[in-house]
Write a protein that holds these residues in place. Structure first.
Motif, PDB file in Angstrom:
ATOM      1  N   ALA A   1      -8.681  -4.979   6.244  1.00 51.84           N
ATOM      2  CA  ALA A   1      -9.643  -5.985   6.733  1.00 51.84           C
ATOM      3  C   ALA A   1     -10.302  -6.676   5.543  1.00 51.84           C
ATOM      4  CB  ALA A   1     -10.677  -5.310   7.622  1.00 51.84           C
ATOM      5  N   ALA A   2     -10.595  -5.895   4.491  1.00 54.62           N
ATOM      6  CA  ALA A   2     -11.261  -6.464   3.314  1.00 54.62           C
ATOM      7  C   ALA A   2     -10.373  -7.528   2.657  1.00 54.62           C
ATOM      8  CB  ALA A   2     -11.590  -5.349   2.316  1.00 54.62           C
ATOM      9  N   ALA A   3      -9.084  -7.273   2.613  1.00 47.05           N
ATOM     10  CA  ALA A   3      -8.166  -8.248   1.993  1.00 47.05           C
ATOM     11  C   ALA A   3      -8.136  -9.548   2.797  1.00 47.05           C
ATOM     12  CB  ALA A   3      -6.764  -7.652   1.885  1.00 47.05           C
ATOM     13  N   ILE A   4      -8.210  -9.440   4.098  1.00 43.43           N
ATOM     14  CA  ILE A   4      -8.200 -10.654   4.947  1.00 43.43           C
ATOM     15  C   ILE A   4      -9.526 -11.401   4.779  1.00 43.43           C
ATOM     16  CG2 ILE A   4      -7.935 -11.563   7.302  1.00 43.43           C
ATOM     17  CD1 ILE A   4      -5.479 -10.119   6.251  1.00 43.43           C
TER      18      ILE A   4
ATOM     19  N   ILE B   1       1.659   3.216   8.088  1.00 45.26           N
ATOM     20  CA  ILE B   1       1.014   2.796   9.344  1.00 45.26           C
ATOM     21  C   ILE B   1      -0.452   2.478   9.044  1.00 45.26           C
ATOM     22  CG2 ILE B   1       0.192   3.683  11.583  1.00 45.26           C
ATOM     23  CD1 ILE B   1       2.824   5.177  11.879  1.00 45.26           C
ATOM     24  N   ILE B   2      -0.940   1.387   9.613  1.00 42.40           N
ATOM     25  CA  ILE B   2      -2.359   1.040   9.463  1.00 42.40           C
ATOM     26  C   ILE B   2      -3.159   1.937  10.418  1.00 42.40           C
ATOM     27  CG2 ILE B   2      -4.079  -0.798   9.701  1.00 42.40           C
ATOM     28  CD1 ILE B   2      -1.798  -2.839   9.282  1.00 42.40           C
ATOM     29  N   ALA B   3      -4.194   2.605   9.891  1.00 48.54           N
ATOM     30  CA  ALA B   3      -5.011   3.491  10.730  1.00 48.54           C
ATOM     31  C   ALA B   3      -5.678   2.674  11.844  1.00 48.54           C
ATOM     32  CB  ALA B   3      -6.076   4.176   9.873  1.00 48.54           C
ATOM     33  N   ASP B   4      -5.910   3.328  12.991  1.00 44.56           N
ATOM     34  CA  ASP B   4      -6.443   2.634  14.171  1.00 44.56           C
ATOM     35  C   ASP B   4      -7.731   1.866  13.864  1.00 44.56           C
ATOM     36  OD1 ASP B   4      -4.352   3.775  15.467  1.00 44.56           O
ATOM     37  OD2 ASP B   4      -5.550   5.084  16.767  1.00 44.56           O
ATOM     38  N   GLU B   5      -8.660   2.518  13.116  1.00 43.58           N
ATOM     39  CA  GLU B   5      -9.955   1.865  12.846  1.00 43.58           C
ATOM     40  C   GLU B   5      -9.759   0.638  11.954  1.00 43.58           C
ATOM     41  OE1 GLU B   5      -9.634   5.213  10.889  1.00 43.58           O
ATOM     42  OE2 GLU B   5      -8.970   5.496  12.969  1.00 43.58           O
ATOM     43  N   GLU B   6      -8.829   0.764  10.990  1.00 45.68           N
ATOM     44  CA  GLU B   6      -8.577  -0.364  10.092  1.00 45.68           C
ATOM     45  C   GLU B   6      -7.942  -1.517  10.876  1.00 45.68           C
ATOM     46  OE1 GLU B   6      -9.590  -0.230   6.854  1.00 45.68           O
ATOM     47  OE2 GLU B   6      -9.049  -2.356   6.678  1.00 45.68           O
TER      48      GLU B   6
END
Ligand SMILES: Cc1ncc(COP(=O)(O)O)c(C=O)c1O
Length: 378
Positions: free
Chosen positions: A145-148, A170-175
């Motif tokens: 999210a920070a990169a976006i 895999i991207i973690a659910d919260e991320e």
């Protein structure tokens, strides 16, 4: 002037591997991400049956669309209308439809680097502007999210892949939820490539559709269903894009193969066979994860899913294509060079695809172990 599109380097490597095999050498194919198993037996039986009984005209299978819609309800708890499912000839055309529905020439579309080579090339083919987000070990080679949030200006679109190719991370659910929130706030449309769903070793991957009903979801029968050559996949679109997506499918591709649609429907009821493949991949993954560090391959992306191991070979080479070619020539083991997935850092990475039988993985390890230990790797 037309855009220039890079070929897959792994194809050149694979051609060399096939030439070697034709000359009588024994070759182990770990260069492509395709299951070595065929379609499940019941899917093949369904295909045999329709070959004898069906005219095989242009066709869009309403039962298959309904079955895919049910899959979203059963597997992710998301209700969709079967009309939101556009049947395609694999994930590749699904991307063509998705990008063409959402974006206009010049729009910026972001994706992870390393990533599947076609993202960059399809984006370019549509005269869109690629925005590559360099993702390293610290981010587990995945978009955050920070990169976006840090992208300035905000891109028009984002392609996500979880599990990813070439890393399997895999991207973690919260991320994932945080990424969706940033995209919603900044007006970024998401295309989620969920082609490796079903192939996960750390628990189930979350669909972006669970967090964002406006996202476009790409999927395919090529990986989990072990039906790469049947050329069948799908795109889920939000209701307001059904007409646009259908018009593009009709004009660009008409329909997917009728035979594949019959077989694909049957494949949904072949869970025992397909889960058997996942167990084989899990065994292969364990074998490789146990063996590769002893070969000096210690910097490995965590393969949470898919059937890949992406390894840093920076201590051995700065030319991954040459490295993989030498490995092939000396041992008969074909792998993919990192340059296919990352034009910047890929020169010192390689990818093993473990979608082969466990015997083959064991054989490959027997062959490459002395090579890595000796001068061959240098
Ligand atoms: C991440 C990813 N997306 C899409 C595709 C294309 O798949 P298909 O065979 O369904 O066109 C591939 C193929 O390897 C892939 O790795």
């Amino acid at each position: 002037m037309s855009v220039s599109i890079e070929p897959f380097h792994a194809i050149a490597l694979s051609r060399a591997a096939h030439r070697m095999a034709a000359e009588g050498r024994s070759v182990i194919h770990m260069e492509f991400g395709q299951p070595s198993t065929g379609a499940p037996p019941a899917a093949i039986a369904a295909a045999h049956h329709v070959l004898d009984t069906d005219g095989m005209g242009y066709w869009e299978s309403a039962p298959l669309k309904a079955r895919i819609a049910r899959h979203y309800a059963d597997s992710y708890g998301v209700e969709i209308d079967p009309e939101q499912v556009i049947l395609t000839c694999g994930a590749s055309p699904a991307f063509v439809l998705a990008l063409s529905c959402l974006f206009a020439p010049g729009d910026r579309v972001a994706f992870a680097r390393p990533g599947y080579v076609a993202y960059r090339n399809v984006v370019k083919a549509f005269y869109l502007t690629p925005v590559e987000i360099g993702c390293g070990e610290a981010e587990r080679f995945q978009i955050t999210a920070a990169a976006i949030e840090a992208l300035n200006p905000a891109p028009h679109g984002l392609i996500l892949a979880s599990p990813a190719n070439p890393t399997g991370t895999i991207i973690a659910d919260e991320e994932l939820a945080a990424i969706v929130a940033v995209c919603r706030r900044r007006g970024i449309r998401i295309v989620s490539d969920e082609i490796y769903h079903g192939l996960s070793y750390i628990g189930k991957a979350r669909s972006v559709l669970q967090d964002e009903r406006q996202a476009l979801i790409v999927n395919s029968f090529s990986k989990y269903f072990s039906m790469a050559g049947w050329r069948l996949g799908w795109l889920v679109v939000p209701p307001d894009l059904i007409d646009a997506a259908r018009a593009r499918m009709g004009n660009l591709f008409l329909t997917p193969p009728s035979l594949a649609q019959h077989a694909g429907l049957a494949a949904f009821d072949c869970r025992a066979d397909l889960e058997g493949h996942v167990q084989t991949y899990a065994r292969n993954r364990d074998l490789l994860l146990a063996a590769l560090p002893a070969l000096g391959l210690r910097r490995i992306a965590p393969p949470d899913g898919a059937f890949y191991i992406y390894a840093d070979i920076g201590h051995l080479t700065e030319d991954s294509m040459d490295f993989c070619m030498r490995l092939l020539r000396d041992t008969g083991v074909a792998t993919a060079p990192g340059v296919d997935f990352d034009p910047v850092e890929g020169r010192h990475f390689m990818r093993f695809s473990f979608a082969v039988s466990t015997d083959r993985v064991e054989d490959a390890l027997t062959r490459i172990t002395p090579w890595f230990g000796a001068a061959g790797a240098r």
